[in-house]
Structure formats: C-alpha cells, structure tokens
Design a protein around this motif. Structure first.
Motif, short mmCIF file in Angstrom:
data_model
loop_
_atom_site.label_atom_id
_atom_site.label_comp_id
_atom_site.label_asym_id
_atom_site.label_seq_id
_atom_site.Cartn_x
_atom_site.Cartn_y
_atom_site.Cartn_z
N ASN A 1 0.85 -1.19 0.00
CA ASN A 1 0.00 0.00 0.00
C ASN A 1 0.89 1.24 0.00
O ASN A 1 1.99 1.21 -0.55
N GLY A 2 0.44 2.32 0.62
CA GLY A 2 1.21 3.56 0.52
C GLY A 2 2.57 3.51 1.16
O GLY A 2 3.50 4.17 0.71
N ASP A 3 2.73 2.71 2.23
CA ASP A 3 4.03 2.71 2.92
C ASP A 3 4.40 1.35 3.53
O ASP A 3 5.37 1.27 4.28
N THR A 4 3.65 0.31 3.24
CA THR A 4 3.99 -1.01 3.77
C THR A 4 4.00 -2.06 2.66
O THR A 4 3.46 -1.84 1.58
N MET A 5 4.61 -3.20 2.98
CA MET A 5 4.76 -4.27 2.02
C MET A 5 4.63 -5.62 2.74
O MET A 5 5.19 -5.79 3.83
N ASN A 6 3.84 -6.53 2.16
CA ASN A 6 3.69 -7.89 2.68
C ASN A 6 4.30 -8.87 1.70
O ASN A 6 3.89 -8.94 0.54
N VAL A 7 5.29 -9.63 2.17
CA VAL A 7 5.99 -10.61 1.35
C VAL A 7 5.81 -11.98 1.99
O VAL A 7 5.99 -12.13 3.21
N ARG A 8 5.46 -12.98 1.20
CA ARG A 8 5.34 -14.35 1.70
C ARG A 8 6.47 -15.19 1.12
O ARG A 8 6.77 -15.10 -0.07
N SER B 1 15.23 -14.97 14.83
CA SER B 1 14.36 -16.04 15.31
C SER B 1 13.00 -15.99 14.63
O SER B 1 12.43 -17.02 14.26
N GLU B 2 12.48 -14.77 14.46
CA GLU B 2 11.18 -14.60 13.80
C GLU B 2 11.24 -15.10 12.35
O GLU B 2 10.29 -15.72 11.87
N LEU B 3 12.34 -14.86 11.68
CA LEU B 3 12.47 -15.27 10.28
C LEU B 3 12.45 -16.79 10.13
O LEU B 3 12.09 -17.31 9.07
N MET B 4 12.84 -17.50 11.18
CA MET B 4 12.87 -18.95 11.11
C MET B 4 11.51 -19.58 11.43
O MET B 4 11.32 -20.78 11.21
N ARG B 5 10.56 -18.77 11.92
CA ARG B 5 9.28 -19.36 12.31
C ARG B 5 8.09 -18.80 11.53
O ARG B 5 6.97 -19.26 11.70
N SER B 6 8.34 -17.82 10.65
CA SER B 6 7.23 -17.18 9.95
C SER B 6 7.42 -17.26 8.44
O SER B 6 8.55 -17.16 7.93
N ASP B 7 6.31 -17.41 7.71
CA ASP B 7 6.34 -17.38 6.25
C ASP B 7 6.04 -15.99 5.70
O ASP B 7 5.97 -15.83 4.48
N TRP B 8 5.82 -15.02 6.56
CA TRP B 8 5.48 -13.66 6.12
C TRP B 8 6.53 -12.67 6.61
O TRP B 8 6.97 -12.74 7.76
N TRP B 9 6.90 -11.77 5.71
CA TRP B 9 7.76 -10.64 6.07
C TRP B 9 6.93 -9.37 5.92
O TRP B 9 6.21 -9.19 4.94
N PHE B 10 7.09 -8.49 6.89
CA PHE B 10 6.35 -7.21 6.88
C PHE B 10 7.36 -6.07 6.90
O PHE B 10 8.27 -6.06 7.72
N PHE B 11 7.19 -5.12 5.98
CA PHE B 11 8.06 -3.95 5.92
C PHE B 11 7.21 -2.68 5.97
O PHE B 11 6.12 -2.65 5.42
N TRP B 12 7.76 -1.64 6.62
CA TRP B 12 7.11 -0.34 6.50
C TRP B 12 8.17 0.76 6.57
O TRP B 12 9.23 0.59 7.16
N TRP B 13 7.85 1.86 5.92
CA TRP B 13 8.75 3.03 5.86
C TRP B 13 7.94 4.28 6.18
O TRP B 13 6.82 4.45 5.71
N ASP B 14 8.53 5.18 6.97
CA ASP B 14 7.89 6.46 7.28
C ASP B 14 8.00 7.41 6.09
O ASP B 14 8.94 7.34 5.33
#
Length: 260
Positions: free
Chosen positions: A202-209, A247-260
């Motif tokens: 969207n305007g400032d976030t990204m969802n990657v699986r 640790s989170e990267l080893m247990r989740s299939d989703w990455w979440f990014f956001w920028w101000d």
C-alpha cells in the motif's frame, strides 16, 4: 472611450484538486478486482493461479489513491504543469536500472548498517515466541483494529514476476524508502533464495510471503541483517533486536516492511 477588461474568475482550488485526482486515478490503468478484505488472500491465490498477470493486494480506497499518487507524481499530464523537471519514470526504465543493481552489496552502500562479519559468532537465540501470530496480509486489514477491511482492491499487473511490482507501480524513492529499482533487485534476490513473493503493498507497507524459510541460524542471521538494512524500522521500532528478528524469520512465512 476605454472599456474595462473583465477580470477572469479565480480558479477554484477544490475543483482543480478534484480534477487532478480524477486524472491521477485514470492514469493507473491496471485491471482492478475488488473484494471484501476477509476474502483478499483467497482471491489473490485464485488470481495468481489464473496467470493473467501478477496480482497485488493494495488495500482500501485511500490506499489505492496513495498508490495512484505515487505512480503518477512526476507525470505533467496528471499534475497539470507543462514543466518537466525530471523524465517520467516507466516500468521498462526502472527494470533496466534494477538489472544493474548488485544485491545486497549496493544495498549496504546506501544503508546505515553493515553486513555481519565473516566468522562472527552467532548471538544467543532470540526470545521465545510471544504466542501472537506474525503479521500476514496486513494490506487487507484496518491498521488500527487489525480487522479485515470492508473493501479491498487487488491490481493485476502485466508481469508474471512479483519482484517487478515496484517498477510497474513506480513505488519507492521517498523519505527512507529505497528507490524502485532497489526494491526490484531485493525482491528478485529473495525470490531466488527464499521463494519470496510480493502479495500486498500500500502507501508505505509491504507484505511478502516466503516459501523457504532460512534453513539454519547462520542463514537467518545473515538475512536479518539484509532485511534490517533494507527496512531499519522492522527492528528499530518493532522487534527490538537482531536476535529476535532472526528467530522470527525462522518461524514465519510472512515478512512485513514499513517506511515512514
């Protein structure tokens, strides 16, 4: 005898802004599918399987408007100005620039962090999972409540490669957010190594699986540094430590990014 020349009426700022908004939305010509937020991921899966282009979940009306604004901000036919300060961006131009990016080396050249040193001892594992589910497709949710949006838009872009989405949307290059070509290079590299696919933006976030999580702690530690260099707030304003992030990267299939 001279006659008074009538003074032209002052332009209506609201009417001018609305006219520009109409042009802005019209410039985003990609096919659009609209569904309830609760059905967004299922509809995305369906569209992806149809192979008519790459679907990406945008969010609600306000999110779609922000995407359209970013897409056409340097297009004089949308802004109404006749002055070209820079050459308008295009997907082809951005993809050509992305092909020249050496990733992650070029990322670290512009980032405020450094990659882990060769032979560096791994830290202790991060804290135990909190029990909360990691973020998934947040582009389909209300940012305040976490509940599915009543209405969500999905754009279908003319590519079969998810990493090309930022180029087709002209997405990035504002504040701390990387330029579109760096997004493309990063997503392409992560797709090759981890099966990463861009699902929502969207305007400032990204969802990657991802289809392949890091296979061990060392790979997760390396990846955590890359993702932190790419999006510092994911740690600095989120998980709080690189060990927790790895640790989170080893247990989740989703990455979440956001920028101000």
């Amino acid at each position: 005898m001279s006659q008074d020349v009538p003074t032209p009426p002052h332009p209506d700022p609201q009417a001018a802004a609305q006219a520009m908004r109409v042009r802005m939305m019209a410039a985003l010509r990609y096919e659009k599918v609209t569904v309830p937020g609760a059905n967004a991921l299922a509809e995305w899966e369906k569209l992806r399987a149809a192979k008519r282009g790459w679907p990406v979940v945008i969010g609600g009306d306000a999110d779609l408007e922000r995407i359209a604004d970013q897409f056409s901000f340097d297009d004089p036919t949308v802004s109404g100005t006749s002055v070209k300060t820079v050459a308008p961006r295009s997907a082809d131009r951005l993809l050509a620039a992305a092909a020249k990016v050496q990733f992650p080396a070029d990322l670290y050249k512009v980032a405020e962090t450094s990659p882990p040193k060769d032979g560096e001892a791994l830290p202790a594992t991060g804290p135990a999972p909190s029990g909360e589910a990691p973020p998934g497709l947040t582009a389909a949710e209300d940012v305040q409540t976490g509940r599915p949006l009543e209405k969500v838009h999905i754009l279908i872009l003319p590519t079969d490669k998810s990493w090309e989405v930022p180029a087709y949307l002209h997405w990035g290059g504002w504040n701390a957010c990387p330029d579109p070509e760096l997004h493309v290079a990063a997503l392409r590299s992560w797709h090759e190594r981890f099966g990463a696919e861009l699902v929502g933006i969207n305007g400032d976030t990204m969802n990657v699986r991802v289809r392949n999580r890091p296979k061990d702690r060392r790979q997760a530690w390396q990846l955590a540094h890359e993702l932190h260099a790419y999006c510092p707030d994911i740690v600095d304003q989120g998980l709080g430590s690189m060990a927790a992030f790895a640790s989170e990267l080893m247990r989740s299939d989703w990455w979440f990014f956001w920028w101000d």
